[in-house]
Design a protein around this motif. Structure first.
Motif, short mmCIF file in Angstrom:
data_model
loop_
_atom_site.label_atom_id
_atom_site.label_comp_id
_atom_site.label_asym_id
_atom_site.label_seq_id
_atom_site.Cartn_x
_atom_site.Cartn_y
_atom_site.Cartn_z
N PHE A 41 16.20 30.15 -3.57
CA PHE A 41 15.64 29.28 -3.56
C PHE A 41 15.96 28.23 -4.46
O PHE A 41 16.76 29.04 -5.48
CB PHE A 41 14.03 29.60 -3.76
N THR A 42 16.29 27.30 -4.61
CA THR A 42 17.28 25.73 -5.27
C THR A 42 15.31 25.75 -6.47
O THR A 42 16.76 24.36 -7.29
CB THR A 42 17.47 24.50 -4.46
N ASP A 43 14.07 25.75 -6.18
CA ASP A 43 13.42 25.39 -7.01
C ASP A 43 12.84 26.34 -7.62
O ASP A 43 12.49 26.94 -7.13
CB ASP A 43 12.28 24.19 -6.14
N LYS A 47 10.25 26.96 -2.42
CA LYS A 47 9.68 26.30 -1.34
C LYS A 47 11.56 25.87 -0.82
O LYS A 47 11.08 25.36 1.34
CB LYS A 47 9.01 24.57 -1.47
N THR A 48 12.14 25.66 -1.09
CA THR A 48 13.37 25.34 -0.69
C THR A 48 14.73 26.14 -0.50
O THR A 48 15.01 26.33 -1.41
CB THR A 48 13.85 23.71 -1.39
N LEU A 49 14.85 26.77 -0.13
CA LEU A 49 16.01 27.69 0.46
C LEU A 49 17.12 27.14 -0.03
O LEU A 49 17.46 26.18 0.44
CB LEU A 49 15.92 28.38 1.84
N ARG A 50 17.96 27.88 -0.40
CA ARG A 50 19.27 27.31 -0.64
C ARG A 50 20.32 27.16 0.45
O ARG A 50 19.52 27.60 1.58
CB ARG A 50 20.53 29.02 -1.71
N THR A 51 21.37 26.69 0.77
CA THR A 51 22.07 26.80 1.89
C THR A 51 22.24 28.60 2.64
O THR A 51 22.19 28.96 2.15
CB THR A 51 24.01 26.02 1.77
N GLU A 52 23.21 28.39 3.47
CA GLU A 52 23.11 29.32 3.77
C GLU A 52 23.73 29.76 3.70
O GLU A 52 23.85 31.87 3.47
CB GLU A 52 23.58 29.32 5.97
N HIS A 83 6.26 32.82 4.90
CA HIS A 83 7.20 33.14 4.55
C HIS A 83 8.81 33.02 5.55
O HIS A 83 9.07 33.44 5.62
CB HIS A 83 7.78 34.66 3.81
N ASP A 85 10.75 30.26 7.19
CA ASP A 85 11.47 29.58 6.76
C ASP A 85 12.49 30.77 6.34
O ASP A 85 13.44 30.83 6.56
CB ASP A 85 12.26 28.66 6.33
#
Length: 95
Positions: A41-43, A47-52, A83, A85
């Motif tokens: 995750f970026t946060d 809540k926000t997934l990293r790039t593929e 979970h 995503d």
């Protein structure tokens, strides 16, 4: 005297029963472990997934048994709802 022994026995059984119930409910998902999940995750709130590409790097850094445990958890409908995503991406990577 018998009444006192009976009451103390009941209290002791209640306490042991409570501990057993509490112990059995601690089996949380691998997806609820912030230390394991942070690389995906970026946060900080996860809540926000990293790039593929970054997700794949983090996925491959996990031990095979950890990846298997994550995929197993994602197979549970209740866990998958919270979970979704992450599980979609994990299934794309490993299953």
């Amino acid at each position: 005297m018998r009444m006192k022994v009976l009451c103390m026995s009941a209290v002791a059984l209640a306490m042991m029963g409570s501990a057993a119930i509490a112990g059995s409910s601690t089996g949380t998902s691998a997806l609820d472990d912030p230390a394991k999940m942070a690389p995906f995750f970026t946060d900080a709130g996860m809540k926000t997934l990293r790039t593929e590409a970054d997700f794949k790097t983090a996925w491959m850094a996990m031990k095979p048994d950890e990846r298997t445990a994550v995929l197993k958890d994602c197979g549970d409908t209740t866990i998958n709802k919270s979970h979704a995503d992450f599980c979609a991406m994990a299934k794309k990577m490993g299953g």
